[in-house]
Every structure is written in structure tokens, then in C-alpha cells.
Scaffold this motif. Structure first.
Motif, short mmCIF file in Angstrom:
data_model
loop_
_atom_site.label_atom_id
_atom_site.label_comp_id
_atom_site.label_asym_id
_atom_site.label_seq_id
_atom_site.Cartn_x
_atom_site.Cartn_y
_atom_site.Cartn_z
N MET A 15 21.22 0.76 10.87
CA MET A 15 20.65 2.08 11.16
C MET A 15 19.87 2.03 12.48
O MET A 15 19.95 2.96 13.29
CB MET A 15 19.72 2.52 10.03
CG MET A 15 20.42 2.90 8.75
SD MET A 15 19.30 3.18 7.37
CE MET A 15 18.16 4.37 8.00
N ALA A 16 19.14 0.96 12.72
CA ALA A 16 18.37 0.83 13.94
C ALA A 16 19.28 0.69 15.15
O ALA A 16 19.02 1.27 16.22
CB ALA A 16 17.42 -0.36 13.84
N VAL A 17 20.35 -0.06 14.99
CA VAL A 17 21.32 -0.21 16.10
C VAL A 17 21.95 1.14 16.41
O VAL A 17 22.13 1.51 17.58
CB VAL A 17 22.38 -1.27 15.76
CG1 VAL A 17 23.54 -1.23 16.73
CG2 VAL A 17 21.75 -2.65 15.73
N ALA A 18 22.30 1.90 15.38
CA ALA A 18 22.87 3.23 15.60
C ALA A 18 21.87 4.15 16.28
O ALA A 18 22.23 4.95 17.15
CB ALA A 18 23.32 3.82 14.26
N GLU A 19 20.62 4.02 15.89
CA GLU A 19 19.56 4.83 16.53
C GLU A 19 19.43 4.48 18.00
O GLU A 19 19.29 5.36 18.85
CB GLU A 19 18.24 4.60 15.80
CG GLU A 19 17.05 5.29 16.39
CD GLU A 19 16.93 6.74 15.97
OE1 GLU A 19 16.30 7.50 16.73
OE2 GLU A 19 17.45 7.10 14.92
N SER A 21 21.66 3.04 19.99
CA SER A 21 22.87 3.26 20.79
C SER A 21 23.29 4.72 20.87
O SER A 21 24.17 5.07 21.64
CB SER A 21 24.03 2.42 20.24
OG SER A 21 24.33 2.85 18.92
N ASN A 22 22.67 5.57 20.13
CA ASN A 22 22.98 6.99 20.16
C ASN A 22 22.47 7.58 21.47
O ASN A 22 21.48 7.11 22.04
CB ASN A 22 22.33 7.69 18.96
CG ASN A 22 22.87 9.07 18.73
OD1 ASN A 22 23.66 9.59 19.53
ND2 ASN A 22 22.44 9.69 17.64
N THR A 23 23.11 8.63 21.94
CA THR A 23 22.71 9.22 23.22
C THR A 23 21.35 9.91 23.11
O THR A 23 20.61 9.97 24.09
CB THR A 23 23.76 10.25 23.68
OG1 THR A 23 23.94 11.23 22.65
CG2 THR A 23 25.08 9.58 23.98
N THR A 24 21.01 10.42 21.94
CA THR A 24 19.72 11.07 21.78
C THR A 24 18.67 10.13 21.18
O THR A 24 17.52 10.52 21.04
CB THR A 24 19.84 12.32 20.88
OG1 THR A 24 20.34 11.90 19.61
CG2 THR A 24 20.76 13.34 21.51
N GLY A 25 19.05 8.92 20.85
CA GLY A 25 18.12 7.97 20.25
C GLY A 25 17.42 7.12 21.29
O GLY A 25 17.81 7.06 22.45
N THR A 26 16.38 6.42 20.85
CA THR A 26 15.63 5.55 21.74
C THR A 26 15.44 4.19 21.08
O THR A 26 15.60 4.04 19.86
CB THR A 26 14.23 6.13 22.05
OG1 THR A 26 13.50 6.23 20.84
CG2 THR A 26 14.34 7.51 22.70
N VAL A 27 15.09 3.22 21.88
CA VAL A 27 14.81 1.88 21.35
C VAL A 27 13.53 1.92 20.51
O VAL A 27 13.43 1.26 19.47
CB VAL A 27 14.70 0.86 22.50
CG1 VAL A 27 14.29 -0.51 21.96
CG2 VAL A 27 16.01 0.75 23.24
N LEU A 28 12.56 2.70 20.93
CA LEU A 28 11.34 2.84 20.16
C LEU A 28 11.64 3.44 18.79
O LEU A 28 11.09 3.00 17.77
CB LEU A 28 10.32 3.71 20.90
CG LEU A 28 8.99 3.94 20.18
CD1 LEU A 28 8.27 2.61 19.98
CD2 LEU A 28 8.14 4.93 20.94
N GLY A 29 12.52 4.43 18.75
CA GLY A 29 12.93 5.01 17.47
C GLY A 29 13.64 3.99 16.59
O GLY A 29 13.47 3.98 15.37
N ALA A 30 14.41 3.10 17.21
CA ALA A 30 15.11 2.05 16.45
C ALA A 30 14.10 1.06 15.85
O ALA A 30 14.23 0.64 14.70
CB ALA A 30 16.10 1.33 17.35
#
Length: 107
Positions: A15-19, A21-30
Motif C-alpha cells: 500500500m505504501a509503495v502504491a501511495e 508511486s501514484n501520480t497524486t501520492g507522496t513519499v511522506l504519505g507512503a
């Protein structure tokens, strides 16, 4: 129990990797996803599930310490013959000399 923990951490990692690597996601969110969905709940569940095992370990350790304490106390006790210091039948103290008067309360 640990197999479930490993499986859940794998799912949360994905789930963190998907977060991340998503275009709207961030590493902090992961990172937040991994900690809030993964590590914190798993740590709490593992801690609660190990409570009975920890209690058994504490009781076993206390039993071993108590047994060692009793064995040490048994080694340091005096034999039954010398347990009573005045068992010889003699007077406990020396007789007072005749020249010393008893201390009395004055009227």
C-alpha cells in the motif's frame, strides 16, 4: 501468529509503495501509511498477544529466584544442635556480687 503479522506488513508495504508511486501520492504519505496502517497496529497486537506468555515467563523467573533464595537460606541456617544458645542448662547471666546494692526507687 507471526505469519499473520508478516503478511499484514507485506500488504501495508505494498500500500505504501502504491501511495509513493501514484501520480497524486507522496513519499511522506507512503511513510505515514506504513506507520499508521502497519507498524503501530501490528506492534500493539503483538504486545497484547504476548501478554500471557510474558506473565508465564515472569512467574517462572520468580519461581527460580525463590527456589535459589530458599536454597541459599537453607545453607546458611545453623544446625539444630546450636540453634538455642542457652541450651546447656546453665544460668543465662553471671550472679551479681554481694557488695552491690540493688537500685531502688526512693519513697
Amino acid at each position: 501468529m507471526y505469519l499473520v503479522v508478516i503478511g499484514w506488513l507485506y500488504v501495508v508495504m505494498m500500500m505504501a509503495v502504491a501511495e509513493a508511486s501514484n501520480t497524486t501520492g507522496t513519499v511522506l504519505g507512503a511513510i505515514v501509511t506504513f506507520f499508521l496502517y502497519g507498524l503501530l497496529p501490528v506492534a500493539l497486537v503483538v504486545y497484547l498477544m504476548r501478554t500471557p506468555q510474558r506473565r508465564k515467563e515472569i512467574k517462572a523467573r520468580e519461581a527460580v529466584e525463590d527456589q535459589a533464595r530458599r536454597a541459599a537460606a537453607a545453607e546458611t541456617t545453623t544446625p539444630p544442635d546450636s540453634a538455642q544458645p542457652d541450651a546447656g542448662g546453665h544460668a543465662a547471666g553471671a550472679a551479681q556480687a554481694d557488695g552491690i546494692a540493688a537500685v531502688r526507687k526512693e519513697p
